[in-house]
Design a protein around this motif. Structure first.
Motif, PDB file in Angstrom:
ATOM      1  N   HIS A 152       0.845  -1.200   0.000  1.00  0.00           N
ATOM      2  CA  HIS A 152       0.000   0.000   0.000  1.00  0.00           C
ATOM      3  C   HIS A 152       0.876   1.243   0.000  1.00  0.00           C
ATOM      4  O   HIS A 152       2.100   1.145   0.101  1.00  0.00           O
ATOM      5  CB  HIS A 152      -0.987  -0.010   1.159  1.00  0.00           C
ATOM      6  N   HIS A 207       1.379   3.860   2.027  1.00  0.00           N
ATOM      7  CA  HIS A 207       1.979   4.553   3.187  1.00  0.00           C
ATOM      8  C   HIS A 207       3.499   4.553   3.039  1.00  0.00           C
ATOM      9  O   HIS A 207       4.087   3.544   2.619  1.00  0.00           O
ATOM     10  CB  HIS A 207       1.559   3.883   4.501  1.00  0.00           C
ATOM     11  N   HIS A 220       6.002   1.768   3.708  1.00  0.00           N
ATOM     12  CA  HIS A 220       5.893   0.530   2.922  1.00  0.00           C
ATOM     13  C   HIS A 220       6.342   0.723   1.474  1.00  0.00           C
ATOM     14  O   HIS A 220       6.429  -0.235   0.720  1.00  0.00           O
ATOM     15  CB  HIS A 220       4.459  -0.007   2.973  1.00  0.00           C
ATOM     16  N   HIS A 243      -7.266  -1.665   4.414  1.00  0.00           N
ATOM     17  CA  HIS A 243      -6.517  -0.723   5.259  1.00  0.00           C
ATOM     18  C   HIS A 243      -6.626   0.713   4.726  1.00  0.00           C
ATOM     19  O   HIS A 243      -7.061   1.612   5.449  1.00  0.00           O
ATOM     20  CB  HIS A 243      -5.068  -1.203   5.312  1.00  0.00           C
ATOM     21  N   ASP A 262      -0.459  -4.050   5.884  1.00  0.00           N
ATOM     22  CA  ASP A 262      -1.303  -3.469   6.936  1.00  0.00           C
ATOM     23  C   ASP A 262      -2.737  -3.857   6.593  1.00  0.00           C
ATOM     24  O   ASP A 262      -3.140  -3.770   5.432  1.00  0.00           O
ATOM     25  CB  ASP A 262      -1.154  -1.947   6.968  1.00  0.00           C
ATOM     26  N   HIS A 314      -6.255  -0.081  11.031  1.00  0.00           N
ATOM     27  CA  HIS A 314      -5.623  -1.390  11.269  1.00  0.00           C
ATOM     28  C   HIS A 314      -6.576  -2.299  12.055  1.00  0.00           C
ATOM     29  O   HIS A 314      -7.430  -1.826  12.798  1.00  0.00           O
ATOM     30  CB  HIS A 314      -4.372  -1.226  12.149  1.00  0.00           C
TER      31      HIS A 314
HETATM   32 ZN   LIG Z   1      -0.288   1.516   6.435  1.00  0.00          ZN
END
Ligand SMILES: [Zn+2]
Length: 308
Positions: free
Chosen positions: A34, A36, A39, A93, A114, A259
């Motif tokens: 994803h 974020h 990551h 997520h 996540d 989460h």
């Molecule tokens: Zn995340």
């Protein structure tokens, strides 16, 4: 097959595969779960190897880091990467978030990324977790003190607070993470209030790929009483929307999480009944310890190779 957690999650099955690596490697494909920043590879602008992610993640990465170095992998569609067969599943997520089912030589590993089994207003679907021999599960909130209230209640609490502020003649400010949470806040304000939603330029930019799909309504130039959604606010009375607000005493802190909480993580493990569980991120030690108490073969995944 073997696995370790060093440059992100590395899987070796003769050839290698990287999951959410810090840096990409030449001739090694990378899967990004994803958008974020913790990551996404640091060298995403000029990666050394192939980078694959879902359409939603690719769109968000493009917004944040500039153009198109990401190849799209569709949910529920298998692709082959050397000796690996890979399927992406919705992770619930943030928009575009995925878990990856990886098959090599008849052994399957599922990496949750996540994950949120409850989903949200701006995700494709709540998480879908397939069965696998080995489950690599995130454990951000893998401690029993993290049990979140019903998200429906938190959303209505936020809406109520905003409505009260506006009717008292104030223009409330909500601070939320740029990617994912800001869009979730816009969606809930649209759904549960009639208040005009104003966003910062940055939030507008990142929200664009979700705007049409989720019918998000917001503006960057207020015309009257409004609520401001931004990822950085200096205002004293600002509201904050994050799972970490769970123990805050401020009325303006709202524990809306993207989460799984502790119970959610346990139900992911129990629901898929893998032979072996490897925990990553957050309370990885604690969560593995709890699982072991219940007779599950679990350990935190570290920098040493684990043979599967
Ligand atoms: Zn995340």
């Amino acid at each position: 097959m073997r696995i370790r957690f060093r440059n992100g999650i590395e899987i070796d099955c003769g050839d290698r595969l990287l999951l959410d690596p810090v840096r990409t490697l030449r001739d090694v494909p990378s899967l990004v779960s994803h958008a974020h920043s913790d990551h996404v590879p640091k060298d995403i602008g000029h990666p050394s190897g192939r980078v694959l992610a879902t359409e939603g993640t690719a769109a968000l990465i493009e917004r944040r880091y500039g153009d198109g170095t990401v190849e799209v992998i569709h949910y529920n569609e298998g692709i082959e990467l050397g000796p690996f067969e890979v399927y992406a599943f919705p992770a619930g997520h943030i928009y575009g978030s995925a878990g990856f089912l990886i098959n090599c030589g008849g052994k399957t590993v599922f990496y949750t990324g996540d994950v949120n089994p409850l989903g949200g207003l701006t995700v494709e679907s709540p998480a879908r977790i397939p069965s696998s021999d080995v489950l690599v599960v995130e454990s951000t909130y893998g401690h029993p003190r993290y049990r979140f209230p019903d998200p429906y209640k938190v959303r209505t609490d936020i809406a109520k607070w905003v409505a009260e502020e506006v009717s008292s003649g104030r223009s409330p400010v909500i601070e939320a993470y740029l990617v994912g949470k800001s869009q979730e806040v816009i969606a809930l304000l649209n759904k549960y209030t009639n208040v005009e939603v104003v966003v910062s330029e940055r939030v507008a930019e990142v929200s664009e790929p979700l705007k049409e799909r989720f019918g998000l309504q917001y503006t960057t130039s207020p015309e009257g009483p409004h609520v401001l959604v931004t990822h950085r606010a200096r205002t004293n009375g600002k509201a904050r929307v994050t799972g970490w607000a769970l123990f805050s005493k401020r009325r303006e802190d709202f524990p809306l999480s993207a989460h799984a909480d502790f119970d959610g993580l346990v139900s992911i493990v129990m629901g898929t009944n893998p032979e072996r569980v490897l925990t990553v991120y957050g309370f990885s030690e604690e969560f593995a310890r709890w699982l072991k108490k219940w007779g599950i073969d679990a350990q935190p995944l570290g920098g040493e190779w684990v043979e599967l």
